[in-house]
Design a protein around this motif. Sequence first.
Motif, PDB file in Angstrom:
ATOM      1  N   ALA A 131      38.093   7.430   6.005  1.00 47.61           N
ATOM      2  CA  ALA A 131      38.562   8.637   6.687  1.00 47.61           C
ATOM      3  C   ALA A 131      37.646   9.781   6.278  1.00 47.61           C
ATOM      4  O   ALA A 131      37.231   9.865   5.124  1.00 47.61           O
ATOM      5  N   VAL A 132      37.329  10.637   7.232  1.00 48.43           N
ATOM      6  CA  VAL A 132      36.472  11.794   6.990  1.00 48.43           C
ATOM      7  C   VAL A 132      37.269  13.041   7.374  1.00 48.43           C
ATOM      8  O   VAL A 132      37.809  13.110   8.481  1.00 48.43           O
ATOM      9  N   THR A 133      37.368  13.997   6.447  1.00 45.80           N
ATOM     10  CA  THR A 133      38.159  15.197   6.702  1.00 45.80           C
ATOM     11  C   THR A 133      37.400  16.451   6.258  1.00 45.80           C
ATOM     12  O   THR A 133      36.492  16.377   5.437  1.00 45.80           O
ATOM     13  N   TYR A 134      37.830  17.570   6.792  1.00 46.00           N
ATOM     14  CA  TYR A 134      37.356  18.847   6.283  1.00 46.00           C
ATOM     15  C   TYR A 134      38.024  19.081   4.927  1.00 46.00           C
ATOM     16  O   TYR A 134      39.236  18.840   4.789  1.00 46.00           O
ATOM     17  N   PRO A 135      37.296  19.595   3.933  1.00 47.61           N
ATOM     18  CA  PRO A 135      37.927  19.923   2.650  1.00 47.61           C
ATOM     19  C   PRO A 135      39.102  20.894   2.806  1.00 47.61           C
ATOM     20  O   PRO A 135      40.077  20.819   2.070  1.00 47.61           O
ATOM     21  N   GLN A 136      39.034  21.778   3.805  1.00 50.12           N
ATOM     22  CA  GLN A 136      40.079  22.780   4.017  1.00 50.12           C
ATOM     23  C   GLN A 136      41.338  22.185   4.671  1.00 50.12           C
ATOM     24  O   GLN A 136      42.377  22.842   4.740  1.00 50.12           O
ATOM     25  N   ASN A 137      41.257  20.965   5.166  1.00 53.15           N
ATOM     26  CA  ASN A 137      42.391  20.352   5.870  1.00 53.15           C
ATOM     27  C   ASN A 137      43.359  19.737   4.856  1.00 53.15           C
ATOM     28  O   ASN A 137      43.475  18.522   4.717  1.00 53.15           O
ATOM     29  N   THR A 138      44.051  20.605   4.163  1.00 55.93           N
ATOM     30  CA  THR A 138      44.929  20.200   3.069  1.00 55.93           C
ATOM     31  C   THR A 138      45.969  19.178   3.512  1.00 55.93           C
ATOM     32  O   THR A 138      46.219  18.194   2.810  1.00 55.93           O
ATOM     33  N   ALA A 139      46.576  19.390   4.670  1.00 51.76           N
ATOM     34  CA  ALA A 139      47.639  18.484   5.134  1.00 51.76           C
ATOM     35  C   ALA A 139      47.111  17.059   5.296  1.00 51.76           C
ATOM     36  O   ALA A 139      47.730  16.096   4.836  1.00 51.76           O
ATOM     37  N   SER A 140      45.968  16.915   5.918  1.00 51.90           N
ATOM     38  CA  SER A 140      45.396  15.586   6.134  1.00 51.90           C
ATOM     39  C   SER A 140      44.941  14.961   4.816  1.00 51.90           C
ATOM     40  O   SER A 140      45.171  13.777   4.555  1.00 51.90           O
ATOM     41  N   ASN A 141      44.310  15.758   3.969  1.00 48.55           N
ATOM     42  CA  ASN A 141      43.843  15.242   2.677  1.00 48.55           C
ATOM     43  C   ASN A 141      45.021  14.753   1.839  1.00 48.55           C
ATOM     44  O   ASN A 141      44.956  13.677   1.227  1.00 48.55           O
ATOM     45  N   GLN A 142      46.111  15.512   1.812  1.00 51.84           N
ATOM     46  CA  GLN A 142      47.294  15.112   1.048  1.00 51.84           C
ATOM     47  C   GLN A 142      47.947  13.865   1.636  1.00 51.84           C
ATOM     48  O   GLN A 142      48.395  12.987   0.893  1.00 51.84           O
ATOM     49  N   LEU A 143      47.992  13.773   2.956  1.00 55.24           N
ATOM     50  CA  LEU A 143      48.558  12.592   3.611  1.00 55.24           C
ATOM     51  C   LEU A 143      47.801  11.339   3.183  1.00 55.24           C
ATOM     52  O   LEU A 143      48.403  10.336   2.786  1.00 55.24           O
ATOM     53  N   LEU A 144      46.476  11.401   3.242  1.00 52.04           N
ATOM     54  CA  LEU A 144      45.657  10.234   2.884  1.00 52.04           C
ATOM     55  C   LEU A 144      45.873   9.831   1.425  1.00 52.04           C
ATOM     56  O   LEU A 144      46.050   8.643   1.114  1.00 52.04           O
ATOM     57  N   LEU A 145      45.881  10.803   0.543  1.00 54.19           N
ATOM     58  CA  LEU A 145      46.094  10.514  -0.882  1.00 54.19           C
ATOM     59  C   LEU A 145      47.489   9.923  -1.124  1.00 54.19           C
ATOM     60  O   LEU A 145      47.649   8.977  -1.890  1.00 54.19           O
ATOM     61  N   ARG A 146      48.485  10.472  -0.444  1.00 46.93           N
ATOM     62  CA  ARG A 146      49.861  10.001  -0.594  1.00 46.93           C
ATOM     63  C   ARG A 146      49.999   8.527  -0.170  1.00 46.93           C
ATOM     64  O   ARG A 146      50.747   7.762  -0.768  1.00 46.93           O
ATOM     65  N   ILE A 147      49.260   8.150   0.863  1.00 47.42           N
ATOM     66  CA  ILE A 147      49.330   6.777   1.367  1.00 47.42           C
ATOM     67  C   ILE A 147      48.535   5.805   0.476  1.00 47.42           C
ATOM     68  O   ILE A 147      48.744   4.606   0.552  1.00 47.42           O
ATOM     69  N   GLY A 148      47.646   6.337  -0.357  1.00 45.24           N
ATOM     70  CA  GLY A 148      46.899   5.471  -1.264  1.00 45.24           C
ATOM     71  C   GLY A 148      45.396   5.494  -1.105  1.00 45.24           C
ATOM     72  O   GLY A 148      44.680   4.781  -1.804  1.00 45.24           O
ATOM     73  N   PHE A 149      44.890   6.313  -0.164  1.00 41.43           N
ATOM     74  CA  PHE A 149      43.440   6.435  -0.018  1.00 41.43           C
ATOM     75  C   PHE A 149      42.864   7.061  -1.283  1.00 41.43           C
ATOM     76  O   PHE A 149      43.520   7.853  -1.957  1.00 41.43           O
ATOM     77  N   LYS A 150      41.622   6.709  -1.587  1.00 42.89           N
ATOM     78  CA  LYS A 150      40.886   7.297  -2.710  1.00 42.89           C
ATOM     79  C   LYS A 150      39.817   8.232  -2.144  1.00 42.89           C
ATOM     80  O   LYS A 150      39.126   7.888  -1.181  1.00 42.89           O
ATOM     81  N   LYS A 151      39.694   9.414  -2.748  1.00 40.79           N
ATOM     82  CA  LYS A 151      38.629  10.326  -2.334  1.00 40.79           C
ATOM     83  C   LYS A 151      37.339   9.849  -2.989  1.00 40.79           C
ATOM     84  O   LYS A 151      37.265   9.722  -4.208  1.00 40.79           O
ATOM     85  N   GLU A 152      36.333   9.560  -2.159  1.00 45.26           N
ATOM     86  CA  GLU A 152      35.058   9.042  -2.672  1.00 45.26           C
ATOM     87  C   GLU A 152      34.050  10.140  -2.940  1.00 45.26           C
ATOM     88  O   GLU A 152      33.173   9.977  -3.761  1.00 45.26           O
ATOM     89  N   GLY A 153      34.150  11.235  -2.197  1.00 45.90           N
ATOM     90  CA  GLY A 153      33.184  12.287  -2.439  1.00 45.90           C
ATOM     91  C   GLY A 153      33.034  13.257  -1.288  1.00 45.90           C
ATOM     92  O   GLY A 153      33.828  13.265  -0.351  1.00 45.90           O
ATOM     93  N   LEU A 154      31.985  14.050  -1.378  1.00 45.48           N
ATOM     94  CA  LEU A 154      31.692  15.104  -0.416  1.00 45.48           C
ATOM     95  C   LEU A 154      30.441  14.732   0.371  1.00 45.48           C
ATOM     96  O   LEU A 154      29.412  14.390  -0.216  1.00 45.48           O
ATOM     97  N   LEU A 155      30.553  14.804   1.692  1.00 47.24           N
ATOM     98  CA  LEU A 155      29.396  14.620   2.572  1.00 47.24           C
ATOM     99  C   LEU A 155      28.928  16.010   2.984  1.00 47.24           C
ATOM    100  O   LEU A 155      29.638  16.729   3.703  1.00 47.24           O
ATOM    101  N   ARG A 156      27.769  16.419   2.501  1.00 47.79           N
ATOM    102  CA  ARG A 156      27.283  17.773   2.756  1.00 47.79           C
ATOM    103  C   ARG A 156      26.774  17.907   4.185  1.00 47.79           C
ATOM    104  O   ARG A 156      26.020  17.072   4.656  1.00 47.79           O
TER     105      ARG A 156
END
Length: 179
Positions: A131-156
């Motif tokens: 999954a690719v998200t904007y860092p500012q998209n808090t709702a989506s980032n939290q949803l992914l983490l809650r479901i078990g996704f791991k944040k791999e890093g930042l794509l500049r």
Amino acid sequence: MEFPKLETERLQLVQITKEHAQSYFNIMSDEKVTKYYGMNPLISIEDAIKMIDSFQKTFEGIKGIRWGMIVKETGDFVGTIGLNNLNIGSKKAEIGYELHPAYWNKGFTTEAVKEVLRYSFDDLDLFRIGAVTYPQNTASNQLLLRIGFKKEGLLRGYIYQNNQSHDAFVFSLLHTEVK
């Protein structure tokens, strides 16, 4: 391949057709929805129809699957969810979604994501969903983490929207990590 119809407690996930064009346009022309989407808002119903046609071509080419989210109780088309960059041979895809603001914070996206993950891992036998998200998209980032996704890093400078490049987070969930 026949289009897979999926179902959750409150949603039907269906093939998006031209009959959904007005509802899809209503969602994707809303700047609140496209703010972190990676594309500018749709301008016309014709743009919506072109997108729906592209969903069909992508599915026929086995490069992705995009479902419409229909609320069972009302029949309302409230958003889409899909697998992008689908590569069955490499056992991977990326998940993406959007939802009409009237349905935000009601758990619909979480419900749909969980069912698409189940289908991806169990029926398609994929190993990795990204999954690719904007860092500012808090709702989506939290949803992914809650479901078990791991944040791999930042794509500049990964997403180009509104005439500028934006950074993006990349997340993943592996089949072996699903509980």
